[in-house]
Design a protein around this motif. Structure first.
Motif, PDB file in Angstrom:
ATOM      1  N   ASN A  87       0.846  -1.192   0.000  1.00  0.00           N
ATOM      2  CA  ASN A  87       0.000   0.000   0.000  1.00  0.00           C
ATOM      3  C   ASN A  87       0.891   1.255   0.000  1.00  0.00           C
ATOM      4  O   ASN A  87       1.464   1.630   1.024  1.00  0.00           O
ATOM      5  N   ILE A  88       1.015   1.916  -1.155  1.00  0.00           N
ATOM      6  CA  ILE A  88       1.911   3.067  -1.289  1.00  0.00           C
ATOM      7  C   ILE A  88       1.455   4.218  -0.392  1.00  0.00           C
ATOM      8  O   ILE A  88       2.268   4.901   0.240  1.00  0.00           O
ATOM      9  N   LYS A  89       0.155   4.458  -0.339  1.00  0.00           N
ATOM     10  CA  LYS A  89      -0.377   5.558   0.467  1.00  0.00           C
ATOM     11  C   LYS A  89       0.074   5.452   1.913  1.00  0.00           C
ATOM     12  O   LYS A  89       0.528   6.443   2.507  1.00  0.00           O
ATOM     13  N   GLU A  90      -0.027   4.281   2.488  1.00  0.00           N
ATOM     14  CA  GLU A  90       0.314   4.138   3.904  1.00  0.00           C
ATOM     15  C   GLU A  90       1.817   4.304   4.144  1.00  0.00           C
ATOM     16  O   GLU A  90       2.223   4.838   5.180  1.00  0.00           O
ATOM     17  N   VAL A  91       2.644   3.878   3.204  1.00  0.00           N
ATOM     18  CA  VAL A  91       4.081   4.080   3.356  1.00  0.00           C
ATOM     19  C   VAL A  91       4.405   5.573   3.318  1.00  0.00           C
ATOM     20  O   VAL A  91       5.233   6.068   4.091  1.00  0.00           O
ATOM     21  N   ILE A  92       3.736   6.320   2.441  1.00  0.00           N
ATOM     22  CA  ILE A  92       3.926   7.775   2.363  1.00  0.00           C
ATOM     23  C   ILE A  92       3.536   8.435   3.687  1.00  0.00           C
ATOM     24  O   ILE A  92       4.265   9.278   4.218  1.00  0.00           O
ATOM     25  N   ILE A  93       2.386   8.054   4.232  1.00  0.00           N
ATOM     26  CA  ILE A  93       1.911   8.637   5.490  1.00  0.00           C
ATOM     27  C   ILE A  93       2.856   8.295   6.643  1.00  0.00           C
ATOM     28  O   ILE A  93       3.197   9.155   7.462  1.00  0.00           O
ATOM     29  N   VAL A  94       3.308   7.041   6.686  1.00  0.00           N
ATOM     30  CA  VAL A  94       4.235   6.627   7.739  1.00  0.00           C
ATOM     31  C   VAL A  94       5.569   7.360   7.606  1.00  0.00           C
ATOM     32  O   VAL A  94       6.126   7.837   8.599  1.00  0.00           O
ATOM     33  N   ALA A  95       6.079   7.481   6.377  1.00  0.00           N
ATOM     34  CA  ALA A  95       7.333   8.211   6.152  1.00  0.00           C
ATOM     35  C   ALA A  95       7.205   9.649   6.636  1.00  0.00           C
ATOM     36  O   ALA A  95       8.098  10.188   7.315  1.00  0.00           O
ATOM     37  N   ASN A  96       6.098  10.285   6.284  1.00  0.00           N
ATOM     38  CA  ASN A  96       5.844  11.660   6.703  1.00  0.00           C
ATOM     39  C   ASN A  96       5.832  11.774   8.222  1.00  0.00           C
ATOM     40  O   ASN A  96       6.439  12.683   8.804  1.00  0.00           O
ATOM     41  N   ASN A  97       5.159  10.833   8.881  1.00  0.00           N
ATOM     42  CA  ASN A  97       5.030  10.906  10.336  1.00  0.00           C
ATOM     43  C   ASN A  97       6.332  10.582  11.057  1.00  0.00           C
ATOM     44  O   ASN A  97       6.610  11.149  12.117  1.00  0.00           O
ATOM     45  N   ILE A  98       7.134   9.693  10.503  1.00  0.00           N
ATOM     46  CA  ILE A  98       8.436   9.418  11.106  1.00  0.00           C
ATOM     47  C   ILE A  98       9.294  10.676  11.080  1.00  0.00           C
ATOM     48  O   ILE A  98       9.901  11.060  12.089  1.00  0.00           O
ATOM     49  N   MET A  99       9.343  11.353   9.934  1.00  0.00           N
ATOM     50  CA  MET A  99      10.146  12.572   9.830  1.00  0.00           C
ATOM     51  C   MET A  99       9.611  13.652  10.767  1.00  0.00           C
ATOM     52  O   MET A  99      10.384  14.340  11.448  1.00  0.00           O
ATOM     53  N   SER A 100       8.301  13.812  10.817  1.00  0.00           N
ATOM     54  CA  SER A 100       7.683  14.833  11.673  1.00  0.00           C
ATOM     55  C   SER A 100       7.943  14.564  13.142  1.00  0.00           C
ATOM     56  O   SER A 100       8.348  15.458  13.904  1.00  0.00           O
ATOM     57  N   GLU A 101       7.704  13.321  13.559  1.00  0.00           N
ATOM     58  CA  GLU A 101       7.882  12.955  14.968  1.00  0.00           C
ATOM     59  C   GLU A 101       9.356  13.028  15.377  1.00  0.00           C
ATOM     60  O   GLU A 101       9.665  13.426  16.511  1.00  0.00           O
ATOM     61  N   CYS A 102      10.240  12.651  14.481  1.00  0.00           N
ATOM     62  CA  CYS A 102      11.667  12.677  14.820  1.00  0.00           C
ATOM     63  C   CYS A 102      12.130  14.104  15.106  1.00  0.00           C
ATOM     64  O   CYS A 102      12.764  14.358  16.142  1.00  0.00           O
ATOM     65  N   ILE A 103      11.823  15.044  14.227  1.00  0.00           N
ATOM     66  CA  ILE A 103      12.231  16.425  14.482  1.00  0.00           C
ATOM     67  C   ILE A 103      11.555  16.951  15.733  1.00  0.00           C
ATOM     68  O   ILE A 103      12.177  17.627  16.560  1.00  0.00           O
ATOM     69  N   ASN A 104      10.299  16.631  15.914  1.00  0.00           N
ATOM     70  CA  ASN A 104       9.558  17.114  17.076  1.00  0.00           C
ATOM     71  C   ASN A 104      10.140  16.580  18.379  1.00  0.00           C
ATOM     72  O   ASN A 104       9.956  17.182  19.438  1.00  0.00           O
ATOM     73  N   ASN A 105      10.877  15.459  18.303  1.00  0.00           N
ATOM     74  CA  ASN A 105      11.457  14.848  19.498  1.00  0.00           C
ATOM     75  C   ASN A 105      12.990  14.911  19.520  1.00  0.00           C
ATOM     76  O   ASN A 105      13.629  14.189  20.280  1.00  0.00           O
ATOM     77  N   GLY A 106      13.562  15.766  18.662  1.00  0.00           N
ATOM     78  CA  GLY A 106      14.996  16.011  18.740  1.00  0.00           C
ATOM     79  C   GLY A 106      15.877  15.054  17.981  1.00  0.00           C
ATOM     80  O   GLY A 106      17.066  14.936  18.283  1.00  0.00           O
ATOM     81  N   ILE A 107      15.322  14.364  16.974  1.00  0.00           N
ATOM     82  CA  ILE A 107      16.114  13.432  16.171  1.00  0.00           C
ATOM     83  C   ILE A 107      16.123  13.902  14.722  1.00  0.00           C
ATOM     84  O   ILE A 107      15.084  14.248  14.157  1.00  0.00           O
ATOM     85  N   PHE A 108      17.291  13.879  14.117  1.00  0.00           N
ATOM     86  CA  PHE A 108      17.539  14.481  12.811  1.00  0.00           C
ATOM     87  C   PHE A 108      17.742  13.376  11.780  1.00  0.00           C
ATOM     88  O   PHE A 108      18.737  12.651  11.818  1.00  0.00           O
ATOM     89  N   CYS A 109      16.799  13.223  10.837  1.00  0.00           N
ATOM     90  CA  CYS A 109      16.813  12.107   9.887  1.00  0.00           C
ATOM     91  C   CYS A 109      16.757  12.579   8.437  1.00  0.00           C
ATOM     92  O   CYS A 109      16.397  13.718   8.141  1.00  0.00           O
ATOM     93  N   ARG A 110      17.073  11.644   7.548  1.00  0.00           N
ATOM     94  CA  ARG A 110      16.949  11.856   6.108  1.00  0.00           C
ATOM     95  C   ARG A 110      16.440  10.559   5.494  1.00  0.00           C
ATOM     96  O   ARG A 110      16.712   9.477   6.011  1.00  0.00           O
ATOM     97  N   GLY A 111      15.668  10.665   4.384  1.00  0.00           N
ATOM     98  CA  GLY A 111      15.054   9.455   3.856  1.00  0.00           C
ATOM     99  C   GLY A 111      15.037   9.342   2.345  1.00  0.00           C
ATOM    100  O   GLY A 111      15.302  10.296   1.617  1.00  0.00           O
ATOM    101  N   GLY A 112      14.708   8.133   1.873  1.00  0.00           N
ATOM    102  CA  GLY A 112      14.519   7.854   0.456  1.00  0.00           C
ATOM    103  C   GLY A 112      13.289   6.987   0.265  1.00  0.00           C
ATOM    104  O   GLY A 112      13.033   6.073   1.071  1.00  0.00           O
ATOM    105  N   LEU A 113      12.512   7.277  -0.778  1.00  0.00           N
ATOM    106  CA  LEU A 113      11.264   6.553  -1.069  1.00  0.00           C
ATOM    107  C   LEU A 113      11.323   5.972  -2.466  1.00  0.00           C
ATOM    108  O   LEU A 113      11.660   6.677  -3.429  1.00  0.00           O
ATOM    109  N   SER A 114      10.953   4.705  -2.596  1.00  0.00           N
ATOM    110  CA  SER A 114      10.967   4.072  -3.909  1.00  0.00           C
ATOM    111  C   SER A 114       9.827   3.067  -4.014  1.00  0.00           C
ATOM    112  O   SER A 114       9.201   2.712  -3.011  1.00  0.00           O
TER     113      SER A 114
END
Length: 294
Positions: A87-114
């Protein structure tokens, strides 16, 4: 008994920036850098203990999101994680939330989607899930392209989403945009997750949503940029030359004032980190954001 499950799906690869330099003691930190992370655990100030604390916080975020999205698999490997699903939609939503939650909690990340072929084992998952395949290789390759907390995508990714879920694709398509990498001046494709942080399944259509929704998204975006500027948890990232580059890049594009997506004007076009980091400063600027973004 089958050994592998072969399918097509979306893969998100996310990595904590600067973690290798931290664990290899290439970053010189002071007591303030350690205290914000380690005092609550009553631990000695040490790079390895700080790294363990960051990983524990990262795992909490992944577990929180994993409990919410049952159709997506999340597997952590030290300072990185793979997320995948048909399910591509759910992976997009999860990716978005991981990045959002990480910055909001002091963790600095970078990602790739394929998107593409995924081979997943049927073996006992006690030691964790793992996958291989073209989509996996591509996601890892994309993660390393740009500076800062971007999510780079394969060129065909928006089309893959449209083919599977036209309705969701039409709602978020302005978030897929080309990106010119200043390192090599080549054009890549990006998922601009930060223009709609903490995404939910019922996100409004980006291009035609009402002004109230656009203002809310803009406030959320600027508050994340402000966290990168002022949250004491990011002070260790700013102590290395590469970490500082990643922070500055992220603040620049997340606080972007020439908003080509939502077209909401603001006066918070920050470009650099601040040495005087504190939670009091964060709250002060957040109050200004709430008052001045109209």
């Amino acid at each position: 008994m089958k050994f592998l499950k072969r399918t097509n799906g979306a893969v998100f690869f996310v990595d904590i920036l600067g973690f290798g330099a931290l664990t290899q003691n290439q970053v010189n930190l002071d007591n303030k850098d350690f205290s914000i992370w380690l005092d609550k655990y009553h631990q000695n100030y040490d790079n390895q203990v700080l790294a363990a604390s960051i990983l524990a916080e990262f795992r909490e975020i992944l577990n929180k999101i994993d409990r919410k999205y049952k159709n997506v698999v999340i597997s952590q490997l030290s300072d990185c994680a793979f997320v995948w699903s048909e399910n591509i939609k759910e992976v997009i939503i999860v990716a978005n939330n991981i990045m959002s939650e990480c910055i909001n909690n002091g963790i600095f990340c970078r990602g790739g989607l394929s998107y593409g072929e995924i081979l997943e084992t049927y073996q006992n998952h006690k030691l964790g899930r793992f996958i291989v395949g073209n989509a996996v290789t591509e996601a890892v390759k994309l993660e390393g392209i740009a500076k800062g907390c971007r999510i780079m995508i394969s060129q065909e990714f928006p089309h893959n989403l449209f083919e599977q879920d036209k309705e969701f694709s039409n709602r978020i398509f302005p978030l897929f945009q080309p990106f010119i990498n200043p390192l090599d001046y080549l054009t890549y494709d990006e998922f601009k997750w930060y223009f709609a942080p903490f995404m939910t399944e019922n996100i409004n259509e980006i291009i035609n949503c009402d002004k109230k929704s656009k203002i809310k998204l803009t406030r959320q975006r600027l508050k994340l940029a402000n966290k990168l500027r002022l949250d004491p948890k990011f002070s260790w990232n700013a102590k290395s030359s590469q970490g500082l580059v990643h922070l500055r890049a992220s603040i620049n594009f997340i606080a972007e004032s020439k908003d080509s997506v939502l077209k909401i004007q603001h006066e918070f076009g920050w470009e650099d980190v601040c040495e005087a980091r504190s939670y009091e400063s964060i709250k002060k600027v957040e109050k200004m954001i709430n008052q001045e973004i109209r």
